[in-house]
Motif scaffolding. Structure first.
Motif, PDB file in Angstrom:
ATOM      1  N   LEU A 190      17.396  25.354  59.122  1.00 41.40           N
ATOM      2  CA  LEU A 190      16.171  26.113  59.357  1.00 41.40           C
ATOM      3  C   LEU A 190      16.485  27.562  59.730  1.00 41.40           C
ATOM      4  O   LEU A 190      15.779  28.494  59.310  1.00 41.40           O
ATOM      5  CB  LEU A 190      15.350  25.447  60.460  1.00 41.40           C
ATOM      6  CG  LEU A 190      14.017  26.126  60.813  1.00 41.40           C
ATOM      7  CD1 LEU A 190      13.073  26.122  59.607  1.00 41.40           C
ATOM      8  CD2 LEU A 190      13.354  25.419  62.003  1.00 41.40           C
ATOM      9  N   GLN A 191      17.539  27.746  60.507  1.00 41.27           N
ATOM     10  CA  GLN A 191      17.908  29.092  60.935  1.00 41.27           C
ATOM     11  C   GLN A 191      18.292  29.982  59.754  1.00 41.27           C
ATOM     12  O   GLN A 191      18.061  31.197  59.776  1.00 41.27           O
ATOM     13  CB  GLN A 191      19.074  29.014  61.928  1.00 41.27           C
ATOM     14  CG  GLN A 191      18.768  28.276  63.214  1.00 41.27           C
ATOM     15  CD  GLN A 191      17.614  28.886  63.987  1.00 41.27           C
ATOM     16  OE1 GLN A 191      17.506  30.100  64.099  1.00 41.27           O
ATOM     17  NE2 GLN A 191      16.733  28.034  64.504  1.00 41.27           N
TER      18      GLN A 191
ATOM     19  N   ALA B 134      17.301  29.340  56.516  1.00 43.31           N
ATOM     20  CA  ALA B 134      16.394  29.127  55.383  1.00 43.31           C
ATOM     21  C   ALA B 134      15.850  30.457  54.865  1.00 43.31           C
ATOM     22  O   ALA B 134      15.436  31.325  55.650  1.00 43.31           O
ATOM     23  CB  ALA B 134      15.253  28.210  55.795  1.00 43.31           C
ATOM     24  N   SER B 135      15.805  30.610  53.562  1.00 37.07           N
ATOM     25  CA  SER B 135      15.369  31.874  52.957  1.00 37.07           C
ATOM     26  C   SER B 135      14.025  31.772  52.243  1.00 37.07           C
ATOM     27  O   SER B 135      13.487  32.772  51.796  1.00 37.07           O
ATOM     28  CB  SER B 135      16.427  32.364  51.960  1.00 37.07           C
ATOM     29  OG  SER B 135      16.648  31.389  50.952  1.00 37.07           O
TER      30      SER B 135
ATOM     31  N   ALA C 184      10.174  29.146  51.454  1.00 31.98           N
ATOM     32  CA  ALA C 184       9.241  28.137  51.952  1.00 31.98           C
ATOM     33  C   ALA C 184       9.757  26.727  51.733  1.00 31.98           C
ATOM     34  O   ALA C 184       9.621  25.857  52.603  1.00 31.98           O
ATOM     35  CB  ALA C 184       7.883  28.307  51.290  1.00 31.98           C
TER      36      ALA C 184
ATOM     37  N   GLU D 175      12.914  25.653  51.459  1.00 34.55           N
ATOM     38  CA  GLU D 175      14.015  25.364  52.384  1.00 34.55           C
ATOM     39  C   GLU D 175      13.493  25.129  53.796  1.00 34.55           C
ATOM     40  O   GLU D 175      13.968  24.229  54.497  1.00 34.55           O
ATOM     41  CB  GLU D 175      15.023  26.511  52.370  1.00 34.55           C
ATOM     42  CG  GLU D 175      15.834  26.607  51.088  1.00 34.55           C
ATOM     43  CD  GLU D 175      16.908  27.680  51.166  1.00 34.55           C
ATOM     44  OE1 GLU D 175      17.190  28.157  52.293  1.00 34.55           O
ATOM     45  OE2 GLU D 175      17.456  28.049  50.120  1.00 34.55           O
ATOM     46  N   ARG D 176      12.514  25.956  54.212  1.00 38.12           N
ATOM     47  CA  ARG D 176      11.931  25.768  55.558  1.00 38.12           C
ATOM     48  C   ARG D 176      11.211  24.421  55.638  1.00 38.12           C
ATOM     49  O   ARG D 176      11.293  23.727  56.652  1.00 38.12           O
ATOM     50  CB  ARG D 176      10.969  26.908  55.888  1.00 38.12           C
ATOM     51  CG  ARG D 176      11.656  28.219  56.221  1.00 38.12           C
ATOM     52  CD  ARG D 176      10.696  29.206  56.854  1.00 38.12           C
ATOM     53  NE  ARG D 176       9.593  29.549  55.959  1.00 38.12           N
ATOM     54  CZ  ARG D 176       9.621  30.534  55.072  1.00 38.12           C
ATOM     55  NH1 ARG D 176      10.719  31.273  54.949  1.00 38.12           N
ATOM     56  NH2 ARG D 176       8.582  30.792  54.308  1.00 38.12           N
TER      57      ARG D 176
ATOM     58  N   SER E 190      13.738  21.581  55.993  1.00 35.87           N
ATOM     59  CA  SER E 190      14.350  21.638  57.322  1.00 35.87           C
ATOM     60  C   SER E 190      13.409  21.069  58.376  1.00 35.87           C
ATOM     61  O   SER E 190      13.784  20.203  59.176  1.00 35.87           O
ATOM     62  CB  SER E 190      14.718  23.088  57.670  1.00 35.87           C
ATOM     63  OG  SER E 190      15.663  23.609  56.769  1.00 35.87           O
ATOM     64  N   LEU E 191      12.155  21.540  58.371  1.00 35.36           N
ATOM     65  CA  LEU E 191      11.176  21.073  59.364  1.00 35.36           C
ATOM     66  C   LEU E 191      10.863  19.589  59.172  1.00 35.36           C
ATOM     67  O   LEU E 191      10.757  18.836  60.153  1.00 35.36           O
ATOM     68  CB  LEU E 191       9.896  21.902  59.238  1.00 35.36           C
ATOM     69  CG  LEU E 191       9.989  23.355  59.714  1.00 35.36           C
ATOM     70  CD1 LEU E 191       8.795  24.163  59.220  1.00 35.36           C
ATOM     71  CD2 LEU E 191      10.075  23.414  61.245  1.00 35.36           C
TER      72      LEU E 191
ATOM     73  N   LYS F 111       3.846  21.651  61.069  1.00 37.68           N
ATOM     74  CA  LYS F 111       4.469  22.939  60.755  1.00 37.68           C
ATOM     75  C   LYS F 111       5.020  22.943  59.335  1.00 37.68           C
ATOM     76  O   LYS F 111       4.901  23.943  58.617  1.00 37.68           O
ATOM     77  CB  LYS F 111       5.590  23.235  61.751  1.00 37.68           C
ATOM     78  CG  LYS F 111       5.116  23.631  63.145  1.00 37.68           C
ATOM     79  CD  LYS F 111       6.296  23.957  64.046  1.00 37.68           C
ATOM     80  CE  LYS F 111       5.832  24.393  65.432  1.00 37.68           C
ATOM     81  NZ  LYS F 111       6.972  24.696  66.331  1.00 37.68           N
ATOM     82  N   ALA F 112       5.625  21.822  58.937  1.00 43.78           N
ATOM     83  CA  ALA F 112       6.158  21.722  57.577  1.00 43.78           C
ATOM     84  C   ALA F 112       5.033  21.847  56.555  1.00 43.78           C
ATOM     85  O   ALA F 112       5.201  22.487  55.504  1.00 43.78           O
ATOM     86  CB  ALA F 112       6.888  20.396  57.400  1.00 43.78           C
TER      87      ALA F 112
ATOM     88  N   GLU G   1       3.937  25.373  55.340  1.00 45.81           N
ATOM     89  CA  GLU G   1       4.748  26.148  54.398  1.00 45.81           C
ATOM     90  C   GLU G   1       4.107  26.097  53.010  1.00 45.81           C
ATOM     91  O   GLU G   1       3.730  25.036  52.527  1.00 45.81           O
ATOM     92  CB  GLU G   1       6.176  25.594  54.341  1.00 45.81           C
ATOM     93  CG  GLU G   1       6.938  25.702  55.642  1.00 45.81           C
ATOM     94  CD  GLU G   1       7.171  27.144  56.070  1.00 45.81           C
ATOM     95  OE1 GLU G   1       7.240  28.030  55.187  1.00 45.81           O
ATOM     96  OE2 GLU G   1       7.272  27.383  57.291  1.00 45.81           O
TER      97      GLU G   1
END
Length: 554
Positions: free
Chosen positions: A65-66, A68-69, A71, A73-74, A77-78, A100-101, A104
């Motif tokens: 997540l840190q 992630a480049s 939506a 990838e985020r 991760s979430l 939260k996921a 995105e």
């Protein structure tokens, strides 16, 4: 540890049936439909979760997540963090991460279905069955629209679990057969095995023993190929062992169980080997074969320690503690449970720690009930037990409130209501009983809700007798109509009868002032049940509390 003296009573068939179904119900290997949709690391993290290493999976996803480049990838991760939290029992956190996921902005059509399915699992974990069913149905529709067959099949398993909890067996059967068909078509043995386990549970529940055996045999045949995952092969063998145990063929049951143990031993899979041994111990105890049972338990505990698998060690210690508890070896039971508690505290196993606190609280109340039978509940020992029960139950409630676990909260509140009633603190009884009733309403636990009203009724006896009688009758009605056991219904009737006698006495002797004797008005047995999800957690289900009391207000 010294083994408790064996009990010579033969177990009832229905008891063995229920115990085996609980063991079969979930044994890890949860099929993850989204693992193959995302980046390679998502599948690796999914494997960690299925192997009961959610902490590692959470760490991997947090790091991704840190960096992630985009939506997508985020999202992955979430969502992976949410699934890890779900496995750890942090239901509120899992729900928040899912939401939260979902925020995105991703173009992939299956993403909505994945989030809805995870939300269904969260709701199922919170025992919000109606919500779980709604989320699952919506997820199934999404997966069907985008032709994601494995997503549909996986969500059908969750929908089936929700249907089983509601007693909708035909709905569950349809969902499971459809899921099994899809998994077969796409050559997914892990998913097919999941469906088979649930089908066995359903068939056993309806006493269709031949159907259960047939499904288990097919699962064993499916997993005979060496290319199939090791855990799948071992789980299929243990499934067959458990079905044969229910059917009463102990020799065949032992044969399949020993094959599973040997399979894992040859592969050097110490944790899985220990898991099989612990389940063999459970079957031995149910057969009234304590010598074999204790041998398996000792071997399993040593293997867990050898593998450094602390969660398995803690779970096994809890099983040992419960065995002592059932044999009335309270001091030994409490000592061993506290050892498990120390491991959970040290390792941060929050959900497991909450359940152990509930177990310790119930230990204390059960012991207090024994003292009451000896007319010794007012002793210093009785007061100390009541205090310990309240402390443990408060700790459990705090943990489960943070996790969002309504079942754990209702258990803790029930113990607190019982303890305060024994103490004579009626204002606390009313508060805790009302909170317990509210939790039980949310999760659809009708007997638990009725039991909470019975506690409140006894507290109201001292300020409003007519309201006490109304609540007692309401509690009895809910327990009886809500599927309560015969013992629960009988105990509810005792409360109603006691309050009726008190009200009648007041009507007849309005001018008479007399102290009311302390009386035991209910004696429902507490039942501690462990639900194994790849040794995820010991689950304590308090069906009733021994020693419901009515005391005068001082």
């Amino acid at each position: 540890r010294a083994a408790p003296a064996p009990c010579n009573a033969s177990p009832a068939c229905s008891s063995r049936l229920g115990d085996a179904m609980a063991m079969i119900q979930a044994t890890g290997l949860e099929f993850d439909e989204s693992a193959k949709d995302g980046p390679a690391w998502v599948q690796e993290a999914s494997t960690m979760i299925s192997k009961n290493q959610p902490e590692k999976a959470f760490q991997v996803a947090s790091e991704k997540l840190q960096s992630a480049s985009g939506a997508v990838e985020r999202f992955y991760s979430l969502h992976t963090m949410a699934k890890a939290e779900l496995q750890m029992g942090s239901l509120l956190s899992a729900k928040e991460l899912c939401e939260k996921a979902a925020e995105e902005q991703c173009s992939e059509p299956t993403i909505k279905g994945q989030v809805l399915h995870s939300l269904a699992k969260v709701a199922l974990g919170q025992h919000r069955i109606a919500d779980a069913t709604s989320f699952a149905r919506e997820a199934i529709d999404v997966f069907r629209q985008c032709n994601h067959a494995l997503g549909e099949a996986s969500t059908l398993l969750t929908a089936a679990k929700a249907s089983l909890k509601q007693g909708l067996r035909e709905d569950a059967l349809k969902a499971l057969l459809r899921a099994k068909e899809i998994f077969q078509k796409h050559a997914e043995p892990a998913g097919e095995l999941n469906a088979s386990r649930l089908l066995c549970r359903l068939h056993l529940d309806q006493r269709r023993f031949d159907d259960a055996r047939e499904v288990a045999e097919a699962a064993v045949t499916l997993c005979e190929d060496d290319a199939v995952d090791l855990d799948c092969r071992g789980t299929a063998l243990m499934l067959m062992a458990e079905v044969q145990d229910v059917l009463g063929d102990e020799e065949e049951s032992d044969n399949f169980a020993e094959k599973a143990v040997q399979l894992f031993e040859d592969a050097g899979a110490t944790r899985q080997q220990a898991h099989c041994l612990r389940r063999m111990a459970e079957m031995s105890f149910k057969r009234q074969q304590p010598a074999d049972g204790w041998g398996y338990v000792k071997e399993a505990l040593n293997l867990y320690r050898e593998a450094g698998y602390r969660k398995g060690e803690a779970t096994t210690l809890c099983h040992i503690a419960l065995a002592h508890f059932r044999m009335n070896n309270y001091e030994e039971a409490q000592q061993i449970a506290e050892e498990a508690q120390a491991i959970c505290t040290e390792c941060g196993f929050k959900e497991q720690l909450g359940y152990i606190h509930n177990i310790l609280a119930d230990f204390c109340m059960k012991r207090l009930a024994q003292l009451m039978k000896q007319d010794d509940s007012s002793s210093q020992a009785g007061a100390q037990l009541s205090w310990k029960a309240r402390c443990a139950a408060k700790e459990a409630f705090t943990i489960f409130a943070k996790l969002g676990n309504l079942r754990g909260q209702s258990q803790a509140l029930t113990v607190l209501a019982c303890s305060f009633l024994e103490q004579g603190n009626m204002s606390e009884v009313k508060e805790k009983a009302r909170q317990a009733a509210e939790c039980c309403k949310k999760i659809g636990d009708r007997p638990g809700e009725g039991n909470a009203y019975l506690f409140e009724a006894q507290a109201r006896l001292y300020d409003n007798e007519q309201e006490a009688l109304r609540l007692a009758r309401l509690g009895f009605k809910i327990v009886k109509e809500g599927g309560g056991s015969a013992a629960q219904v009988a105990d509810a009737q005792k409360v109603v009868d006691f309050i009726l006698r008190k009200v009648k006495k007041t009507d007849e002797e309005e001018q008479e002032d007399g102290a009311m004797d302390t009386k035991v008005v209910s004696g429902a047995a507490s039942a501690m049940v462990f639900q194994d999800e790849d040794m995820k957690s010991p689950v304590a289900v308090i069906e009733g509390i021994q020693g419901m009391m009515v005391r005068p207000v001082h």
